[in-house]
Design a protein around this motif. Structure first.
Motif, PDB file in Angstrom:
ATOM      1  N   THR A   1      -1.521  11.319  -6.996  1.00 24.64           N
ATOM      2  CA  THR A   1      -0.208  10.770  -7.333  1.00 24.64           C
ATOM      3  C   THR A   1       0.307   9.883  -6.205  1.00 24.64           C
ATOM      4  N   VAL A   2       0.202  10.379  -4.983  1.00 24.13           N
ATOM      5  CA  VAL A   2       0.664   9.617  -3.824  1.00 24.13           C
ATOM      6  C   VAL A   2      -0.174   8.345  -3.658  1.00 24.13           C
ATOM      7  N   SER A   3      -1.490   8.472  -3.726  1.00 28.84           N
ATOM      8  CA  SER A   3      -2.370   7.308  -3.559  1.00 28.84           C
ATOM      9  C   SER A   3      -2.090   6.237  -4.592  1.00 28.84           C
ATOM     10  N   HIS A   4      -1.939   6.633  -5.843  1.00 28.13           N
ATOM     11  CA  HIS A   4      -1.707   5.646  -6.897  1.00 28.13           C
ATOM     12  C   HIS A   4      -0.321   5.017  -6.799  1.00 28.13           C
ATOM     13  N   THR A   5       0.662   5.788  -6.330  1.00 28.00           N
ATOM     14  CA  THR A   5       1.997   5.225  -6.150  1.00 28.00           C
ATOM     15  C   THR A   5       2.000   4.204  -5.026  1.00 28.00           C
ATOM     16  N   VAL A   6       1.353   4.532  -3.919  1.00 27.43           N
ATOM     17  CA  VAL A   6       1.258   3.594  -2.795  1.00 27.43           C
ATOM     18  C   VAL A   6       0.422   2.383  -3.205  1.00 27.43           C
ATOM     19  N   ALA A   7      -0.611   2.621  -4.008  1.00 30.04           N
ATOM     20  CA  ALA A   7      -1.471   1.518  -4.451  1.00 30.04           C
ATOM     21  C   ALA A   7      -0.682   0.471  -5.219  1.00 30.04           C
TER      22      ALA A   7
ATOM     23  N   ALA B   1      -0.675  -5.581   8.466  1.00 33.88           N
ATOM     24  CA  ALA B   1       0.652  -5.658   9.088  1.00 33.88           C
ATOM     25  C   ALA B   1       1.771  -5.627   8.049  1.00 33.88           C
ATOM     26  N   GLU B   2       1.508  -6.132   6.850  1.00 32.71           N
ATOM     27  CA  GLU B   2       2.527  -6.118   5.796  1.00 32.71           C
ATOM     28  C   GLU B   2       2.573  -4.789   5.049  1.00 32.71           C
ATOM     29  N   ILE B   3       1.427  -4.146   4.873  1.00 29.91           N
ATOM     30  CA  ILE B   3       1.390  -2.900   4.097  1.00 29.91           C
ATOM     31  C   ILE B   3       1.866  -1.701   4.908  1.00 29.91           C
ATOM     32  N   VAL B   4       1.543  -1.640   6.179  1.00 28.52           N
ATOM     33  CA  VAL B   4       1.888  -0.461   6.988  1.00 28.52           C
ATOM     34  C   VAL B   4       3.370  -0.101   6.893  1.00 28.52           C
ATOM     35  N   PRO B   5       4.299  -1.041   7.069  1.00 27.22           N
ATOM     36  CA  PRO B   5       5.715  -0.646   6.940  1.00 27.22           C
ATOM     37  C   PRO B   5       6.059  -0.116   5.543  1.00 27.22           C
TER      38      PRO B   5
ATOM     39  N   ALA C   1       8.134   8.281   4.359  1.00 34.45           N
ATOM     40  CA  ALA C   1       9.458   8.774   4.764  1.00 34.45           C
ATOM     41  C   ALA C   1      10.280   9.168   3.539  1.00 34.45           C
ATOM     42  N   ASP C   2      10.223   8.359   2.497  1.00 32.62           N
ATOM     43  CA  ASP C   2      10.957   8.655   1.273  1.00 32.62           C
ATOM     44  C   ASP C   2      10.422   9.927   0.611  1.00 32.62           C
TER      45      ASP C   2
END
Length: 173
Positions: free
Chosen positions: A33-39, A119-123, A130-131
């Motif tokens: 769930t986490v991986s697909h949401t971040v993806a 550099a763009e994805i890390v933040p 954090a959320d």
């Protein structure tokens, strides 16, 4: 009249498994769930897949690694890593060089294009983390970190242990 004796079965009835309470299943569902949401954050914007992001994340610290080392660090299988590397080479996201000590071992590094993506994805990834963890107190986050570290160490021990023939307790890991 003597009591009626019921024959004992050779094997006891198997323990019941409630999948939604089974820790390995719960961890897998959570991770997926986490991986697909971040993806979703980077697939459309950068056109990279989950395996490609994991490779970028591993190499993003400036390391140079082989495909085997990447597979180890990301817990992805070698075929998945190989396919992602092939796509990343075609997309000019990584460079492949043969190692100085062992010419057969190809070493991989990120290109400037991939470093920009990193550099763009890390933040975005850190903001998602954090959320997600706002569901926990600071103390709970620290405890979770400790528990995950201990579970990973134990899982590594179990994975490294040779399978014992006839050991029914360890058959279905």
């Amino acid at each position: 009249m003597p009591p009626v004796r019921r024959p004992r079965s050779a094997k006891a009835a198997p323990a019941s498994l409630h999948l939604t309470r089974f820790l390995p299943y719960r961890l897998s569902v959570l991770a997926n769930t986490v991986s697909h949401t971040v993806a979703k954050l980077y697939e459309t914007r950068f056109g990279i897949t989950i395996p490609e992001w994991r490779i970028i994340a591993v190499l993003g610290g400036g390391e140079t690694l082989s495909a085997g080392e990447i597979a180890q660090r990301t817990a992805m299988d070698k075929v998945q890593v190989s396919r992602a590397i092939s796509r990343m080479l075609d997309s000019a996201l990584i460079l492949r060089e043969s190692g100085d000590a062992d010419r057969r071992k190809a070493l991989l590094t990120l290109t400037p294009k991939a470093l920009t993506i990193y550099a763009e994805i890390v933040p975005m990834a850190l903001a998602y983390e954090a959320d997600l963890t706002t569901a926990l107190s600071d103390e709970e986050r620290a405890t979770l970190d400790q528990l995950l570290t201990r579970l990973q160490a134990r899982a590594d021990e179990l994975a490294a242990a040779p399978a014992r023939e006839g050991d029914e307790d360890h058959e279905d890991r």
